[in-house]
Scaffold this active site. Sequence first.
Site, PDB file in Angstrom:
ATOM      1  N   SER A 143       0.836  -1.198   0.000  1.00  0.00           N
ATOM      2  CA  SER A 143       0.000   0.000   0.000  1.00  0.00           C
ATOM      3  C   SER A 143       0.876   1.256   0.000  1.00  0.00           C
ATOM      4  O   SER A 143       1.648   1.477  -0.932  1.00  0.00           O
ATOM      5  CB  SER A 143      -0.955  -0.035   1.199  1.00  0.00           C
ATOM      6  OG  SER A 143      -1.920   0.988   1.111  1.00  0.00           O
ATOM      7  N   ASP A 196      -9.747  -4.176  -5.241  1.00  0.00           N
ATOM      8  CA  ASP A 196      -9.229  -3.227  -4.256  1.00  0.00           C
ATOM      9  C   ASP A 196      -9.990  -1.910  -4.354  1.00  0.00           C
ATOM     10  O   ASP A 196      -9.997  -1.257  -5.403  1.00  0.00           O
ATOM     11  CB  ASP A 196      -7.735  -3.000  -4.513  1.00  0.00           C
ATOM     12  CG  ASP A 196      -7.036  -2.318  -3.348  1.00  0.00           C
ATOM     13  OD1 ASP A 196      -7.702  -1.591  -2.597  1.00  0.00           O
ATOM     14  OD2 ASP A 196      -5.818  -2.520  -3.198  1.00  0.00           O
ATOM     15  N   HIS A 229      -8.080  -4.971  -0.658  1.00  0.00           N
ATOM     16  CA  HIS A 229      -6.847  -4.314  -0.211  1.00  0.00           C
ATOM     17  C   HIS A 229      -6.198  -5.162   0.883  1.00  0.00           C
ATOM     18  O   HIS A 229      -6.287  -4.858   2.073  1.00  0.00           O
ATOM     19  CB  HIS A 229      -7.143  -2.906   0.295  1.00  0.00           C
ATOM     20  CG  HIS A 229      -5.924  -2.050   0.435  1.00  0.00           C
ATOM     21  ND1 HIS A 229      -5.110  -1.728  -0.623  1.00  0.00           N
ATOM     22  CD2 HIS A 229      -5.360  -1.453   1.523  1.00  0.00           C
ATOM     23  CE1 HIS A 229      -4.115  -0.969  -0.208  1.00  0.00           C
ATOM     24  NE2 HIS A 229      -4.241  -0.796   1.101  1.00  0.00           N
TER      25      HIS A 229
END
Length: 379
Positions: A143, A196, A229
């Site tokens: 991320s 995501d 995610h």
Amino acid sequence: AGLRAFGSTARSPTMSSVYDRISIQGGRITIAHDPAKSATPQGSVIVLHGLGDSSRGWADVAAMWSARMPTVRFVLPTAPERPVTLNGGMRMTAWYDILSLDADRADQPAEGIDESKAAVEALVAEEAALVGGAGKVVLAGFSQGGAVALYAGLQRAEEPLAGVLCMSGYLPKAGSFQAAPASKGVPVLFCHGDSDQVVRYAWGEASRAALAAQGCTALDFKTYPGMEHSACEVEIKDGAHFIAASLGVALYRARRTRLPAVGWRKRGWGRAGRRAAIGAGRVLAAQKRLGGIPNSFRAETRRYKAALRPCASIGRREGDRERPARAGRRHGTRSMRLRTVRGPGAALVSCRAGVYAAFIMHYKTGSQGAIHNAIDVGA
């Protein structure tokens, strides 16, 4: 358990020996190389966590990679705390500021990212001195950490890195970003789930396209259908192969520890129950080896054993192949993925090496999330 899915011919040390090589200094976790495999480390991997996380959030995954690559060092730093606009100015660990989730991240100023880039470069220099140059260092991140890995790893004008691994990340400040000529040949692997909603899949694809337009030639993009995610077992496997290929080291196969399982036949658990009893034996052996476990550790052990026991008895009594999974959800073991296991004693299958690794990581780092992360990946 999850390590067996990687597949290889060489054999690695047991997971317990990996945890013996962990050291914690402040917010940094380091997994040293195994001196029995190599006198000096053959490479180093720096793993950067995401927004609001810490080095402990990825310590379990780094330990799994270390078991496959015992000749490699793994270093996990923790980002400094700073106000984050996305969360109303609340202070949290962050590599840079994020304004919102809706706007295109490539257009945001990412205030503080240059300071993080300087800190990462200092860490790379420190590791390069230990392993013989930056060409033996891989920069990985998830991320926001993956964004910093791209930003810092591809702007090195001299001595490029061995590789950059970006998991569910993107290229920040893409409009003004310029890859250094010396770093355009650095292997880069993008890993992204197509579901995501935090760092959108399209942002990952746009980041790859932006780097390709600047002449970066060693780009690879892997898509994981249905993944949000987060990380999945296949992604972690792909990351291990990418790191090994970038550093030119062998991937070892995880060695399974054989421990006796007492009482499984008498209780009618079958083969699944025997594997579970072996997993419980690993936990007990770890307690004995570490010579004194905090009460919180014992409480966690009892809680998981208590949650698994009624699931097995329900499945055995009623003969319902689906019942153990539903019982597991009622008893708080949903994260153990019981839905994928069938038959009497199915709930006990989850008490294998994944739980063992998670308990040891919980003891070593104090990470509450390590238990669920390791189970989701390994059990």
